[in-house]
Enzyme design. Structure first.
Site, PDB file in Angstrom:
ATOM      1  N   GLU A  40       0.847  -1.207   0.000  1.00 42.76           N
ATOM      2  CA  GLU A  40       0.000   0.000   0.000  1.00 42.76           C
ATOM      3  C   GLU A  40       0.879   1.251   0.000  1.00 42.76           C
ATOM      4  O   GLU A  40       0.696   2.174   0.790  1.00 42.76           O
ATOM      5  CB  GLU A  40      -0.920  -0.004   1.222  1.00 42.76           C
ATOM      6  CG  GLU A  40      -1.779  -1.247   1.331  1.00 42.76           C
ATOM      7  CD  GLU A  40      -2.671  -1.277   2.556  1.00 42.76           C
ATOM      8  OE1 GLU A  40      -3.795  -1.791   2.451  1.00 42.76           O
ATOM      9  OE2 GLU A  40      -2.252  -0.778   3.619  1.00 42.76           O
ATOM     10  N   CYS A  84     -10.586   0.657   7.933  1.00 39.07           N
ATOM     11  CA  CYS A  84     -10.026   1.938   8.370  1.00 39.07           C
ATOM     12  C   CYS A  84     -10.648   3.110   7.620  1.00 39.07           C
ATOM     13  O   CYS A  84     -10.839   4.194   8.184  1.00 39.07           O
ATOM     14  CB  CYS A  84      -8.517   1.930   8.194  1.00 39.07           C
ATOM     15  SG  CYS A  84      -7.959   1.437   6.548  1.00 39.07           S
TER      16      CYS A  84
END
Length: 646
Positions: free
Chosen positions: A324, A420
Site C-alpha cells: 500500500e 479503516c
C-alpha cells in the site's frame, strides 16, 4: 498559526452541509450497525488474499469479550479497535454540529464498553488482551497498540468538545499514562515505536487540548526514536524468541515502516503511504510548537516529493498494492494503483498542518485537490458503501480476469474487512469546518470557499456566503478587532472581480484586505475548464489529458457513454464544453458534455496491423470523479487520449 474550535464555526455551505447531513443521518447509524454486527452486509477483503479477515466486523464484540461481558474470541485485524474510536470521533463531531440525543446515548454506551474493557493499569488493546497478553508492547514491528491509542485520544477530544463528557478522555489519558510507564529514554524503558504512526499527531492534539507539556515531549520522543536504531525490531524479535514468548521470524521492512532512519533525516515519501503521511503530519504538528528546523526541512522535502512526483491528479497517493505504498518518482499507473481513501485523508491533514506551519498557499491547493476528489470518492452518495482503493481507470471485465488488479473494485462494497477508511471518511467530513479558517495574532486566513460563519466572542465575526462550487460568486463580511484578511483562491479559478469600499491587494494565490475592522466584499470569478497534462515522465499519461473545473476533476463513465471508453478521443484545440446543473446524483451535479471523437472499432481478428486510426465525431458526458461508481458496475476513465487523424 492556529485553527479554531469547531463550535465557533457554523457551516451553511450547501455542498458540504449536504455531506455532513449524509454522514449524520446515514453513515454514522449504518457504521454502528456494522460494528455491532446488527445487520447482514457483504464485508469484503480490501484486496485478494484468502488470509485477510472478511464476513463481519466484530469490533464491538471484541470489546465485550475483553470486558468479560460475553464469551468468544477476537476476530478481525489487530487494529480493529481503531474502527470504534474513529466512529466515536465522527459521532462526536456530528453531535457538535447537530444535537442528536439518541446518537449521544448510543455513544455513551459504547464509551462505557470501552472503559469496561480497559485494564486496571490503563492498558487497552483488545487484540493483545485476548490473543497474546504476554506480548504487550513486545511486537512493535507489526503492533498497532500505539496507533489505536492515538485514535482513542482523538475520539476522546472530539467527544469532550461536543458534549463536555470527559469519561473517554479519562480512559485515553490513563492509556497514555500506561504507555509512558513502558516507553521513554529512562533505563529499562522501550526506546522504539510501533508499526503504524498515529500516536505522534494525537499526542500533540492532546497537548493542545489539555496544555500538558508531557504530551508534546512524548510526541517528540516517538519521532526521535523511530529509526534511531534500525536494528530495534530485529532485536525485539530475538528477545521474544529467547524468552520463549514467540517463535515468529517475520521479515521486517524498515522502508515500509519508515524506520530506516530518523524522521527528521527523511526527505522522500517511502513505504506505506498512510503511515508515511500520518508520521509527516505528526512531524509538522510537533514542529509548529518546537520550531525544530530539521523537522521543518524534512516535512517540506517529503511534501515536495509527493506533490511534485508521486501524487495523482485527483490528489490520490500510493501507487502500488504491494505494501500500500509509494513507489519511485512519476510512476503513476491508473488501473493498478492503490490510492487508499485513508491516504488521501492523511494528505489533506499533512498539507493543512504544513500550511499552519509555513503559511505557504501551495499546501492549501493540494489539500483542496485531495479533499474534493480522492477523499469524497471514498464513499457512495448513499453514505453506506465505501471504497478502500480509488482507481483512475476501471474496466470491470479485464480487471476481474487480471490477478494483479484484485484490489481494484468497480463498485463500493458494503464494508471492508480492513475498515479503516469508512470511519475515517466520516470523521473527516463531520469535522470539515476545521480546515476552513486559521489565524495568528494579526491575520485571519480563509482557506476554502465554504459558506460559513466564524465567531470569536469579543473579538470578531466573519461570514462568507455563496454557492461555490456551483456558483461563481462569494460575499465576505468581517466585523471586529483589526485583522488582515487573507482569502485563498481555490484551484482553477480566474478573472476575479472584487467589489468593496475597502482597498485590497490581489496576488496569484490570494485576495488581501489589510488591517480592517469592518469590511464587506463581493467577489466574482470564473471557473474555466482546465485541460491538464501530466509531466512527460508520467509515461502512463502520455498523449492524454484530464479535465478539471474548479475543484473537481472529471471522468467518463459507462453509465453515460456505453462501453469501450478507451475509444474516447479529444482534441484540446477544438474542444467544445457545456456544463449543466442536474440532480441526477446529488441535489446538484455539475455535469460536463464535450464534443470529441470516437475511434473506429477494430475489424477482423488481427492483434497487430499497419493502419491509421480514424475517428468519428462524438459527444461525451462527464461527471465529477468523486461521484463515479454510484450507478452500477461499469467502466470509468479520468485520463482521456488525444485524437490522432480525424
Amino acid at each position: 498559526m492556529k485553527e479554531f474550535a469547531l463550535n465557533k464555526i457554523q457551516l451553511t455551505d450547501e455542498f458540504w452541509q449536504g455531506y455532513q447531513e449524509l454522514v449524520r443521518k446515514e453513515t454514522i447509524p449504518y457504521q454502528y450497525q456494522v460494528l455491532n454486527d446488527e445487520i447482514d452486509v457483504d464485508v469484503q477483503a480490501e484486496r485478494e488474499d484468502p488470509n485477510l479477515p472478511a464476513g463481519k466486523s466484530h469490533a464491538l464484540a471484541n470489546f465485550r469479550i475483553a470486558a468479560g461481558q460475553m464469551e468468544g474470541e477476537h476476530f478481525g485485524w489487530f487494529f480493529q479497535d481503531s474502527d470504534v474510536y474513529k466512529w466515536i470521533e465522527s459521532a462526536g463531531y456530528s453531535l457538535l454540529n447537530t444535537s442528536d440525543p439518541q446518537l449521544e446515548k448510543t455513544v455513551d454506551e459504547v464509551i462505557d464498553l470501552v472503559a469496561a474493557a480497559q485494564e486496571a493499569d490503563g492498558y487497552l488493546n483488545t487484540f493483545f488482551q485476548l490473543t497474546r497478553p504476554k506480548l504487550k508492547y513486545r511486537q512493535l514491528y507489526f503492533s498497532h497498540e500505539l496507533y489505536c491509542a492515538g485514535h482513542l485520544v482523538e475520539a476522546a477530544i472530539a467527544y469532550d468538545q461536543a458534549t463536555g463528557k470527559d469519561k473517554l478522555l479519562t480512559v485515553a489519558e490513563k492509556n497514555i499514562a500506561n504507555i509512558c510507564t513502558y516507553f521513554g529514554r529512562e533505563s529499562g524503558k522501550i526506546q522504539g515505536a510501533d508499526g503504524h504512526q498515529e500516536i505522534e499527531l494525537a499526542l500533540v492534539r492532546l497537548y493542545e487540548y489539555t496544555g500538558k507539556q508531557t504530551y508534546l515531549t512524548f510526541a517528540d520522543f516517538f519521532l526521535e526514536v523511530r529509526g534511531e536504531d534500525p536494528a530495534f525490531y530485529e532485536k525485539e524479535i530475538l528477545k521474544n524468541q529467547a524468552d520463549g514468548l514467540s517463535d515468529e521470524t517475520p521479515r521486517v521492512d524498515l522502508t515500509y515502516l519508515q524506520a530506516y532512519d530518523q524522521p527528521k533525516k527523511q526527505h522522500e515519501a517511502k513505504g506505506h503511504a498512510v503511515r508515511m503521511l500520518y508520521m509527516a503530519s505528526g512531524m509538522a504538528k510537533v514542529a509548529q510548537h518546537t520550531q525544530d528546523q530539521a523537522l521543518i526541512d524534512a516535512c517540506e522535502a517529503i511534501w515536495e516529493d509527493i506533490a511534485c512526483k508521486k501524487m495523482y491528479v485527483t490528489g490520490g497517493v500510493g501507487s502500488t498494492v504491494h505494501g500500500e505504498a509509494f513507489v519511485g518518482p512519476y510512476d503513476l499507473p491508473n488501473d493498478t494503483m492503490y490510492c487508499e481513501t485513508c491516504a488521501a485523508i492523511a494528505l489533506v491533514q499533512f498539507s493543512f498542518e504544513l500550511f499552519k506551519l509555513t503559511n505557504e498557499p501551495k499546501y492549501l491547493a493540494t489539500m483542496e485537490r485531495a479533499l474534493y476528489n480522492s477523499v469524497l470518492s471514498g464513499a457512495a452518495i448513499d453514505g453506506k458503501h465505501f471504497f478502500y482503493v480509488n482507481p483512475l481507470e476501471v474496466n470491470p471485465q479485464r480487471d476481474q480476469e487480471n490477478p494483479g488488479k484484485g484490489h481494484v473494485k468497480a463498485q463500493r462494497p458494503d464494508w471492508l474487512g480492513c475498515a479503516c477508511c469508512p470511519p475515517n471518511f466520516a470523521r473527516m467530513v463531520a469535522s470539515l469546518q476545521r480546515l476552513v479558517y486559521t489565524c495568528d495574532q494579526e491575520k485571519l486566513y480563509v482557506n476554502l470557499f465554504v459558506a460559513s460563519r466564524l465567531e470569536e466572542p469579543d473579538q470578531f465575526t466573519f461570514e462568507q456566503t455563496g454557492g461555490f462550487p456551483f456558483t461563481e460568486d462569494l460575499t465576505i463580511r468581517y466585523q471586529g478587532i483589526p485583522k488582515t484578511l487573507i482569502i485563498h483562491k481555490p484551484n482553477g479559478l480566474s478573472k476575479f472581480q472584487i467589489d468593496s469600499e475597502h482597498e485590497w491587494q490581489e496576488t496569484n494565490e490570494a485576495i488581501i484586505f489589510e488591517a480592517v475592522e469592518n469590511v464587506t466584499a463581493n467577489i466574482r470569478f470564473e471557473q474555466p475548464l482546465q485541460i491538464l497534462r501530466a509531466n512527460p515522465q508520467v509515461i502512463q499519461a502520455i498523449n492524454q489529458v484530464a479535465l478539471q473545473r474548479g475543484p473537481f476533476v472529471y471522468c467518463i463513465e459507462e453509465a453515460d457513454n456505453g462501453q469501450a471508453l478507451w475509444r474516447c478521443r479529444i482534441d484540446p484545440q477544438s474542444l467544445e464544453a457545456t456544463f449543466s446543473k442536474e440532480d441526477t446524483l446529488l441535489p446538484i451535479t455539475l455535469r460536463l458534455a464535450i464534443k470529441g471523437y470516437q475511434s473506429e472499432e477494430w475489424s477482423g481478428t488481427t492483434l497487430y496491423e499497419e493502419r491509421a486510426e480514424t475517428v468519428i465525431p462524438r459527444t461525451w458526458q462527464l461527471i465529477p470523479y468523486h461521484l463515479w461508481g454510484n450507478r452500477g458496475i461499469g467502466e470509468m476513465r479520468v485520463w482521456l487520449p488525444l485524437v490522432g487523424k480525424k
